[in-house]
Write an enzyme that holds these catalytic residues in place. Structure first.
Site, short mmCIF file in Angstrom:
data_model
loop_
_atom_site.label_atom_id
_atom_site.label_comp_id
_atom_site.label_asym_id
_atom_site.label_seq_id
_atom_site.Cartn_x
_atom_site.Cartn_y
_atom_site.Cartn_z
N HIS A 39 -3.62 6.06 3.41
CA HIS A 39 -4.33 4.86 2.98
C HIS A 39 -3.72 3.59 3.57
O HIS A 39 -4.43 2.70 4.06
CB HIS A 39 -4.30 4.82 1.45
CG HIS A 39 -5.22 3.84 0.81
ND1 HIS A 39 -4.88 2.52 0.60
CD2 HIS A 39 -6.48 3.98 0.30
CE1 HIS A 39 -5.87 1.90 -0.01
NE2 HIS A 39 -6.86 2.76 -0.20
N SER A 76 -11.12 -0.70 -0.73
CA SER A 76 -9.83 -0.68 -0.03
C SER A 76 -9.99 -1.02 1.44
O SER A 76 -9.11 -1.60 2.06
CB SER A 76 -9.18 0.70 -0.14
OG SER A 76 -8.62 0.91 -1.39
N ASP A 112 0.85 -1.20 0.00
CA ASP A 112 0.00 0.00 0.00
C ASP A 112 0.88 1.25 0.00
O ASP A 112 1.93 1.26 -0.64
CB ASP A 112 -0.93 -0.04 1.22
CG ASP A 112 -2.27 0.63 0.96
OD1 ASP A 112 -2.28 1.85 0.76
OD2 ASP A 112 -3.30 -0.05 0.99
#
Length: 790
Positions: free
Chosen positions: A228, A564, A155
């Site tokens: 994220h 996600s 990620d």
């Protein structure tokens, strides 16, 4: 999160070493370096000339020999971006168009793959999923919260100091762990601990395509400067943290799915995206390091598996016993939008949980329009109405202002008013920044027709809320009506905080990508769904909760939505299942999650589709919503070996060369072993696709093998719920097991008749078969698609 799309964030070579220097040197004069692009070169590993100690020496020496007056030997050597040894044999390098063609035709090269850029598919959920810490038995207790398992998160990196990653009461890393904590900018090696046991970063592919990184904007290290990666990592394996909230919303305990599982962060995503060569390098490192699960919340366009670096990396990971969970994408609610569709990956769609954040619009005519928001600043007065305008209304410049793009709003029209903006192009919080700069006091974001009624709560910089497409139309009509009557349009926004026990739940999130599978429609994708809407999880200290550069607020947790967020839920659950059942393969874990999933909501009815309010289908949710406690004891599993996947690829009409690119295994697709069809892969769902071609009677069959992982002496009886107008039979109707680990086969026949369809159209019908021993139900979706060719 940018909204340019719906909300989303990767042969014998003896002749090779002799010929490539000449080929590349000759082409360099014709193709200066600036015309080179990144390609991933797949080679046969056992052909390295003995003069080279390592494959990397071999690749670098080959490229050094292309040096010309404009390309020094050192520069040519530097064109090797990554060297791969574990999930892939070969290297990534910058090559010109002519070089690519020459290299591709060499007998020593198996494939030359073009670089692709991927994008991010961007907690009450443990409780919603039935994972409670106080239970004396169950998945958390049986797995010791996943303490000996390692989850690799590919990620944007990680913010290691967050409390979600503390290592209290954890022992040393598992003995098999071979990874490391790479020291880099603002990331000393000792920042890792017994929870975060590894951290690496990969940026060579990114820099090859975009030039040297701007280190004033992002960090050349595993540290997360986006948010994220920190968020997804804590969903998968965050520790219990109390109190937790975002700007006062969602107060309570934050926890990941596998709170004691170890984490390894692999940073591959940067400001311009996530590049295949870097993603493949992360897969390569993660498998070598010894991870048990890989969590990947990025995706891109669907291409054949032999051209898909993610599919290739995931195959080798699965072959090594590593479970790979990937997000389905945020292209919903349209069909054929699902990504990461290879059958050896678990593809996860997103659903809601029983919590939301209502923020309603009160109009001047007394109506109250439902909306959602996360806003912790000074609110608008409840007893006062403010002037309301549509950003794309009269006096505006039209399209750009309707979307509230940067610089599009006239302060003379906006100051002191609530502004209605259309959703799309720029991020939703960024629209609020535009409105605020122009002097607006509040904002309403209206979905477009494609978005439907699905709502996502965002952390806004000013009082703001989001409303559905229908409600947006109602507000526009109200504004137009007021203008015609020369009376002012007015409104205010009423923030109601956090609401729990929302029903119905779960609901399929509007943005969640949908099937059918664009590459292999006979394999139902997404596989299943998990919580992905408005999920609370850890957040970096240096990134504002809105994600807007001007947002200087700091929060330990943030609330985000996307597949996600759904993907790491399944990654963490897979770690728990692996801890409870160390001998289970990745396919067995996937099967346990899929056959115990459910498709009903809190009302006991079929889950709804958030975008329309109508009933959802298997193309939306796959096998259904995960049910962790039942997955621990599924009774039967559908296991799949790497050789089974080779058979699947043969039956998909892939060439032996294409199959070897994916599997690193020689494939002979002749003979009786490959006489079946695609649908005979031992998948937990059964999907038939019929091309009508004037035929009236359509039929096929499926052969499946189930492995007993329940009681040693058990009898399972089949229950059939056929699709509408489809005949389904199962032989035998009873499976009698005498021991754990025993495998039994059964045959499913499917028959139907052609229907009237216009050319190019199709109809999908679904049902199920369920094997039951009286206490366990093992359910597989049966899906029939009828297509009328053009």
């Amino acid at each position: 999160m940018n909204e340019s799309g719906p909300p989303m964030a990767i042969s014998p070579l003896s002749t090779f070493s002799l010929l490539i220097p000449f080929l590349l040197t000759a082409s360099s004069a014709l193709n200066p370096p600036q015309y080179r692009k990144t390609f991933i070169v797949r080679v046969q590993p056992d052909a390295k000339p003995s003069v080279y100690l390592t494959h990397s020496n071999w690749y670098e020496s080959t490229l050094r020999s292309v040096a010309t007056a404009s390309d020094s030997a050192d520069a040519a050597s530097g064109r090797v971006i990554h060297s791969y040894d574990n999930v892939f044999h070969g290297f990534a390098a910058e090559l010109s168009a002519i070089e690519v063609e020459k290299v591709r035709n060499l007998p020593g090269v198996m494939a030359v793959l073009p670089e692709q850029v991927r994008h991010l598919h961007t907690t009450r959920s443990p409780e919603f999923l039935g994972l409670k810490t106080g239970d004396s038995a169950g998945l958390l207790k049986e797995s010791d919260f996943g303490s000996d398992l390692v989850i690799g998160v590919i990620d944007t990196g990680i913010w290691p100091e967050r409390e979600s990653f503390n290592d209290r009461d954890l022992g040393p890393p598992p003995a098999k762990w071979k990874g490391e904590c790479v020291a880099a900018e603002k990331f000393p090696a000792d920042v890792c601990n017994r929870k975060l046991i590894g951290a690496r970063y990969f940026c060579a592919g990114y820099e090859a395509s975009n030039g040297k990184m701007n280190e004033s904007m992002e960090l050349r290290s595993p540290r997360d400067s986006d948010g994220h990666g920190t968020h997804t990592a804590s969903i998968a394996a965050g520790r219990y943290v109390f109190p937790a909230s975002t700007l006062g919303y969602a107060r309570g305990v934050a926890a990941g799915m596998a709170p004691k599982a170890r984490l390894a962060a692999y940073k591959v995503c940067w400001n311009a995206g996530c590049y295949d060569s870097d993603i493949l390098a992360a897969f390569d490192a993660a498998v070598a390091d010894g991870v048990d699960v890989i969590s990947l919340s990025v995706g891109g366009v669907v291409v054949p598996y032999y051209l898909d670096a993610i599919a290739i990396g995931a195959f080798s990971a699965s072959d090594a016993g590593v479970f790979v969970s990937a997000s389905a994408g945020n292209g919903g609610p349209g069909g054929l939008t699902v990504t990461n569709v290879a059958p050896w990956m678990t593809t996860v769609g997103a659903g809601t949980i029983d919590r939301d954040f209502p923020a309603n619009v009160k109009l001047g005519d007394g109506r109250e329009i439902s909306g959602v928001s996360i806003y912790g600043g000074p609110a608008l007065a409840h007893d006062k109405l403010y002037p309301l305008i549509y950003a794309g209304g009269e006096g505006s410049d039209g399209y750009s202002s309707s979307l509230c793009l940067d610089g599009s709003l006239d302060p003379n029209l906006v100051t002191g008013k609530i502004v209605l903006c259309d959703r799309g192009i720029n991020s939703r919080p960024a629209k609020g920044e535009v409105v605020k700069k122009a002097g607006g006091v509040g904002m309403i974001i209206a979905n477009g027709v494609f978005d439907g009624e699905g709502l996502v709560a965002d952390c806004h910089l000013l009082p703001a809320t989001a409303v559905g497409a229908t409600e947006g139309d109602e507000i526009r009509k109200y504004i137009q009506s007021a203008e015609k009557s020369n009376s002012p349009a007015e409104a205010t926004i009423l923030f109601h905080g956090t609401r729990l026990n929302v029903a119905p739940a779960p609901v399929v999130a509007a943005f969640s990508a949908r099937g059918p599978n664009p590459e292999t429609p006979e394999i139902l994708k997404p596989d299943l769904m998990a919580p992905g809407l408005n999920i609370l999880a850890a957040w970096p200290a240096n990134v504002g909760p809105s994600g807007v550069a001007s947002d200087e607020r700091s929060t330990e947790f943030n609330i985000l939505s996307g597949t996600s967020m759904a993907c790491p839920h399944v990654s963490g659950l897979a770690a728990l299942l692996k801890a409870a059942h160390p001998d289970w393969s990745p396919a067995a874990i996937k099967s346990a999650l899929m056959t115990t999933a459910y498709s009903h909501d809190s009302r006991g009815e079929t889950m709804l589709d958030e975008s329309t309010g109508n009933v959802s289908t298997v193309m939306d949710y796959g096998a259904g919503h995960v049910h962790p406690q039942k997955a621990m004891d599924p009774g039967l599993v559908y296991d799949i070996s790497s050789l089974d996947y080779v058979d699947f690829l043969c039956n998909s009409n892939y060439t032996a060369a294409n199959i070897r690119i994916i599997t690193r295994k020689a494939a002979d697709c002749g003979g009786a072993r490959h006489a079946g069809h695609i649908g005979n892969l031992n998948y937990p769902t059964l999907a038939a696709v019929f091309q009508q071609y004037g035929k009236r009677n359509l039929s096929t069959h499926f052969i499946r093998t189930v492995t007993n992982v329940g009681d040693s002496d058990s009898i399972y009886t089949v229950r059939i719920r056929p699709p509408v107008d489809v005949a389904v039979t199962v032989e035998p109707e009873r499976l009698v097991f005498r021991r754990v680990g025993q495998k039994l086969n059964f045959l499913v026949r499917v028959r139907t008749e052609a229907v009237e369809l216009s050319p190019g159209s199709s109809v999908v019908r679904s049902g199920s078969i369920t094997w039951s021993d009286g206490k366990r139900n093992v359910t597989s979706a049966v899906v029939v698609t009828l297509q009328q060719p053009l």
